[in-house]
Design an enzyme around this catalytic site. Structure first.
Site, short mmCIF file in Angstrom:
data_model
loop_
_atom_site.label_atom_id
_atom_site.label_comp_id
_atom_site.label_asym_id
_atom_site.label_seq_id
_atom_site.Cartn_x
_atom_site.Cartn_y
_atom_site.Cartn_z
N HIS A 146 82.24 -15.45 110.38
CA HIS A 146 82.76 -17.28 110.95
C HIS A 146 81.63 -17.99 112.00
CE1 HIS A 146 86.29 -15.45 113.51
NE2 HIS A 146 86.48 -16.06 114.13
N TYR A 175 95.40 -13.48 112.37
CA TYR A 175 94.59 -11.84 113.12
C TYR A 175 95.76 -11.03 113.24
CZ TYR A 175 90.99 -14.85 114.38
OH TYR A 175 89.95 -15.71 114.57
N LYS A 183 89.23 -12.55 105.04
CA LYS A 183 87.73 -13.81 105.24
C LYS A 183 86.82 -12.72 106.39
CE LYS A 183 87.50 -17.95 108.36
NZ LYS A 183 87.77 -17.22 109.39
N SER A 225 95.38 -21.05 112.06
CA SER A 225 95.18 -20.47 112.55
C SER A 225 96.25 -19.92 113.17
CB SER A 225 94.00 -20.54 113.56
OG SER A 225 93.95 -19.82 114.37
N THR A 276 92.14 -12.41 108.59
CA THR A 276 90.44 -12.38 108.86
C THR A 276 89.62 -11.25 109.65
OG1 THR A 276 90.76 -14.51 109.62
CG2 THR A 276 88.77 -13.52 110.51
C1 FMN Z 1 85.89 -23.98 116.98
C2 FMN Z 1 86.56 -22.61 115.99
C3 FMN Z 1 87.50 -21.99 115.80
C4 FMN Z 1 87.41 -21.05 114.85
N1 FMN Z 1 88.85 -20.04 114.89
C5 FMN Z 1 89.21 -19.80 114.00
C6 FMN Z 1 90.61 -18.94 114.01
O1 FMN Z 1 91.55 -18.98 114.88
N2 FMN Z 1 90.68 -18.05 112.69
C7 FMN Z 1 89.39 -17.72 111.79
O2 FMN Z 1 90.28 -16.77 110.75
N3 FMN Z 1 88.42 -18.35 112.17
C8 FMN Z 1 88.54 -19.01 113.29
N4 FMN Z 1 87.25 -20.04 113.18
C9 FMN Z 1 85.78 -19.93 111.76
C10 FMN Z 1 86.39 -20.48 110.92
O3 FMN Z 1 87.30 -19.85 110.09
C11 FMN Z 1 85.04 -20.74 109.69
O4 FMN Z 1 84.79 -19.20 109.49
C12 FMN Z 1 83.66 -21.01 110.75
O5 FMN Z 1 84.20 -21.95 111.32
C13 FMN Z 1 82.42 -21.27 109.40
O6 FMN Z 1 81.71 -22.17 109.75
P1 FMN Z 1 81.42 -23.96 110.28
O7 FMN Z 1 82.17 -24.13 111.55
O8 FMN Z 1 80.25 -24.06 110.61
O9 FMN Z 1 81.87 -24.39 108.35
C14 FMN Z 1 86.57 -20.57 114.03
C15 FMN Z 1 85.61 -21.82 113.96
C16 FMN Z 1 84.99 -22.66 114.58
C17 FMN Z 1 84.44 -23.08 114.48
#
Ligand code: FMN
Length: 388
Positions: A276, A130, A252, A107, A156
């Protein structure tokens, strides 16, 4: 130690070991958390067709994602602040994933920097971007990912503005945690986390501090990031970023067939059907419910990955049998990392692969290519009947 047999076991250990602020950060959805809950529960509505008397020897979960060989169709989604879930969390999770033979996505909002992860893994990983208002910073960030030989850029699209997660505000989420009476009381019960964190390479946003003009320490960071996400991001800007990168691109955060068609038009190598993890638009449908309509819209012109809600190998199999070309996991690997560091991520991946492989066998399939909608029992109104 208790015998670990599934992802929920890792989650229980994770909850015990990691400071409440970071557990809550991962284990939250936005507002009412309806979409967050639906992401997992909707998988349960899909059932599997049991087949028998099929030779199940010589099975394989191997396949390809954007032309890269993978030992199973699962990548690690980008997760911000992973280095707060465990000391040097991004380096550890990346190493576990790449050693296992699946992609890791770093990330923008990571604690370890692009360079830290590249040096530790010595293998190509994906970088998630981002888009920020500071265009010069974004340009340099893309160049750093190129220099580190990242093999795909994941852009994203569903976070131009931050969805509200109540607990983060109430907890005063920050990296590293601010020492208040409440956090000190909680940290006192997480001594293992604290000792490991003292030895960590980084405890602040490694891709930002020292790389943004005017930001040299962590105290100015919160204010900078909060107002930096670019609200003007549109398809024209995405096309320019893709051109700047010049390599493989994964878009994404696509949850609508019309947006999926735009991604195809721009020439994305893959899209990730994602909300997300239920952290942005509360009230949106789950990724798995939107998948069939998006696959129809795309018509095989780009690869379609899915994330949000995957907690088992059966979930992966359901998404693949529905027609996805791959899946990604967020929380499922974070639980493993917070519970047991690098080994915990490996354990999470092993659990998922075993569950997927056994399910494949009991469905009468020997490989990923053989999976299809014939393996599933999908409720007739699974995609929902909504007024025009
Ligand atoms: C704690 C956390 C932080 C996240 N940070 C980002 C991020 O920095 N960039 C991003 O594109 N998605 C981020 N996401 C979304 C994840 O990439 C992903 O889409 C999501 O966790 C998928 O769902 P799941 O946790 O149920 O597998 C984050 C998700 C979580 C849980």
């Amino acid at each position: 130690m208790a015998v670990i047999t599934n992802i929920q076991d890792l989650k229980r250990i994770y909850e015990r070991r990691v400071p409440r602020m970071f557990y809550d950060y991962a284990e939250s959805g936005s507002w009412t958390e309806q979409t967050f809950r639906d992401n997992t529960s909707d998988f349960h509505d899909i059932r599997l067709r049991q087949r028998v008397a099929v030779d199940m020897s010589g099975r394989s979960t191997a396949t390809e994602m954007i032309g890269q060989k993978v030992t199973m169709p699962v990548g690690l989604s980008p997760v911000g602040l992973t280095g707060m879930q465990h000391a040097d969390g991004e380096m550890k999770a990346a190493k576990a994933a790449l050693d296992f033979g699946v992609p890791f996505t770093l990330s923008t909002m990571s604690i370890n920097s692009i360079e830290d992860v590249a040096e530790y893994t010595r293998a190509p990983f994906w970088f998630q971007l981002y888009t920020m208002k500071d265009e010069d910073y974004v340009r340099r960030l893309i160049q750093r990912a190129k220099d580190a030989k990242c093999s795909a850029l994941v852009i994203t699209l569903d976070l131009q503005i931050l969805g509200q997660r109540h607990k983060d505000l109430k907890n005063g989420l920050s990296a590293p945690p601010k020492l208040t009476p409440k956090t000190i009381a909680n940290l006192a019960t997480k001594w293992r986390w604290g000792i490991e964190m003292l030895g960590a390479k980084r405890r602040y946003f490694g891709n930002i501090v020292g790389h943004v003009h005017g930001i040299s320490d962590t105290s100015q960071l919160g204010a900078w990031t909060a107002e930096q996400f670019d609200p003007t991001l549109d398809w024209g800007k995405i096309a320019k970023l893709m051109e700047q990168w010049g390599g493989k691109v994964i878009l994404k955060g696509i949850l609508d067939p019309e947006d999926a068609k735009m991604a195809v038009k721009l020439g994305a190598d893959a899209i990730v059907v994602s909300n997300h993890g239920g952290r942005q638009l509360d009230g949106a449908l789950s990724s798995i419910r939107m998948l069939p309509a998006i696959l129809d819209a795309v018509g095989g012109q780009t690869e379609v990955f899915l994330d949000s809600g995957i907690r088992s190998g059966q979930d992966i199999l359901k998404a693949m049998a529905m027609g996805a070309n791959g899946t990604m996991i967020g929380r499922a690997f974070v639980y493993g990392l917070g519970a047991m560091g690098q080994q915990g991520v490996t354990t999470a991946l092993e659990i998922l692969r075993k569950e997927m492989d056994t399910t494949m066998a009991l469905c009468g399939e020997r490989n990923i290519a053989g999976l299809g909608r014939h393996n599933l029992l999908i409720p007739e109104d699974f995609s929902g009947r909504w007024q025009d």
